[in-house]
Design a protein around this motif. Structure first.
Motif, mmCIF file in Angstrom:
data_model
loop_
_atom_site.group_PDB
_atom_site.id
_atom_site.type_symbol
_atom_site.label_atom_id
_atom_site.label_comp_id
_atom_site.label_asym_id
_atom_site.label_seq_id
_atom_site.Cartn_x
_atom_site.Cartn_y
_atom_site.Cartn_z
ATOM 1 N N UNK A 27 0.967 -1.145 -0.125
ATOM 2 C CA UNK A 27 -0.107 0.037 0.024
ATOM 3 C C UNK A 27 0.726 1.274 0.076
ATOM 4 N N UNK A 31 0.911 4.462 -2.627
ATOM 5 C CA UNK A 31 0.565 5.817 -2.258
ATOM 6 C C UNK A 31 1.455 6.752 -2.573
ATOM 7 N N UNK A 41 -5.391 13.376 -1.595
ATOM 8 C CA UNK A 41 -5.628 13.014 0.172
ATOM 9 C C UNK A 41 -5.110 11.499 -0.145
ATOM 10 N N UNK A 42 -3.900 11.284 0.372
ATOM 11 C CA UNK A 42 -3.354 9.897 0.308
ATOM 12 C C UNK A 42 -3.964 8.898 0.990
ATOM 13 N N UNK A 43 -5.008 8.997 1.992
ATOM 14 C CA UNK A 43 -5.811 8.085 2.742
ATOM 15 C C UNK A 43 -6.918 7.519 1.570
ATOM 16 N N UNK A 44 -7.213 8.434 0.732
ATOM 17 C CA UNK A 44 -8.208 7.763 -0.236
ATOM 18 C C UNK A 44 -7.921 6.495 -1.232
ATOM 19 N N UNK A 46 -6.671 3.857 -0.013
ATOM 20 C CA UNK A 46 -7.224 2.446 0.475
ATOM 21 C C UNK A 46 -8.321 2.207 0.380
ATOM 22 N N UNK A 47 -9.536 3.171 0.310
ATOM 23 C CA UNK A 47 -10.823 2.627 -0.076
ATOM 24 C C UNK A 47 -10.728 2.459 -1.726
ATOM 25 N N UNK A 50 -9.313 -1.302 -1.685
ATOM 26 C CA UNK A 50 -10.265 -2.054 -1.214
ATOM 27 C C UNK A 50 -11.489 -2.605 -1.920
ATOM 28 N N UNK A 51 -11.832 -1.436 -2.832
ATOM 29 C CA UNK A 51 -12.967 -1.776 -3.705
ATOM 30 C C UNK A 51 -12.478 -2.514 -5.218
ATOM 31 N N UNK A 54 -12.326 -5.987 -4.261
ATOM 32 C CA UNK A 54 -13.675 -6.624 -4.161
ATOM 33 C C UNK A 54 -14.179 -6.869 -5.928
ATOM 34 N N UNK A 55 -13.810 -5.823 -6.574
ATOM 35 C CA UNK A 55 -14.188 -6.252 -7.967
ATOM 36 C C UNK A 55 -13.467 -7.391 -8.799
#
Lengths: 109, 194
Positions: A27, A31, A41-44, A46-47, A50-51, A54-55
């Motif tokens: 990760x 980033x 915004x670096x934190x974005x 990770x979502x 994750x998504x 899932x795909x």
């Protein structure tokens, strides 16, 4: 400004897939590399990771590291590779098209 | 903001997502902090670059809600997904609520009218038998002119009111289904553009 945010979101997916095509990354690597080149915004990231997992675009595995706790590596799947290829095609087409308009070049001539 | 504040705020803001999923999400950020520290960044610098944990939590919650709505399109899940989407500012709330509220108002008045029709039918019916009712209610026509006709008429009014009521129930059901479909359709669009 609104368009810029949506635009970045779409482009980030392409960037992540392209980087993972080169090699498996953890990760922080993703980033770091992306934020060097694009203001986010670096934190974005990770979502997003994750998504996309899932795909089914990548799988994850843990690998021991000398410096600390095991790191979670992301590995591109076949579906991820296909998606990356088609996104790159779309991107090239898009960039060419925009350049034609704003710089008056026609790269096909 | 230091690491503990960041992680705690993120954890609290994630709310009622399943524990496994929460742990997984937090693990990623823990890992991010520890690698950042290895690279000689301070906790504050790392937290600052990551951004606002509350906003990140909203994104995670929305993704989770959309996933749930996709896998199991129950009313509950769709409502949760819509609320999560609203949290991200993805719906034009004012537009939606204005139209929606006026439709609800129409629905309520339909039910009230149905009830009023039934009630007037009952009163008309009773007025044939209980003379004491009639002095208190001024009827627009002579009910007592033809007793049988009057009774049948009032029964007809009551039945009309009941049919009206049943019609309202069907209308409500279709309105409810239409609302759900509309919300599902919105979710599809948001998911695809996300």
């Amino acid at each position: 400004m609104q368009l810029n945010i949506q635009f970045k979101k779409g482009v980030l997916e392409l960037c992540v897939l392209a980087m993972l095509d080169e090699k498996d990354c953890y990760g922080y690597e993703l980033v770091n590399e992306i934020s060097k080149n694009i203001l986010i915004s670096e934190g974005t990231i990770y979502p997003l990771l994750r998504r996309l997992k899932e795909e089914g675009y990548f799988t994850t595995y843990l690998q021991e590291s000398q410096e600390g706790p095991p790191r979670k590596y992301y590995k591109l799947t076949d579906l991820g590779k296909e998606t990356k290829d088609s996104l790159i095609k779309e991107w090239d087409f898009f960039v060419n098209g925009v350049n034609n308009i704003i710089r008056g070049e026609d790269l096909n001539e | 903001m230091n690491k503990a504040e960041f992680i705690n705020t993120l954890e609290t803001s994630l709310g009622n997502i399943p524990v496994e999923e929460k742990k997984d999400i937090l693990y990623d950020y823990e890992e991010h902090f520890s690698i950042g520290l290895e690279n000689n960044k301070t906790e504050d610098e790392i937290a600052e670059a990551l951004g606002n944990p509350r906003i990140l939590a909203k994104q995670f919650k929305a993704d989770y809600a959309f996933k749930q709505a996709e896998n199991n399109a129950s009313t509950n899940n769709i409502i949760k997904a819509v609320i999560a989407g609203i949290g991200l500012g993805l719906f034009n709330l004012i537009f939606l609520s204005g139209i929606f509220l006026s439709l609800i108002a129409v629905l309520i008045s339909l039910f009230v009218s149905a009830f009023a029709v039934v009630l007037s039918g009952i009163i008309l019916f009773l007025g044939n038998f209980i003379i004491s009712i009639t002095p208190y209610i001024s009827l627009p026509f002579n009910v007592y002119a033809n007793p049988v006709g009057a009774i049948l008429f009032s029964v007809g009014i009551i039945c009309l009111g009941l049919l009206f009521f049943i019609g309202d129930c069907y209308i409500s059901k279709y309105f409810y289904k239409a609302t759900l479909s509309y919300l599902k359709w919105n979710l599809k669009i948001i998911k695809n553009s996300n």
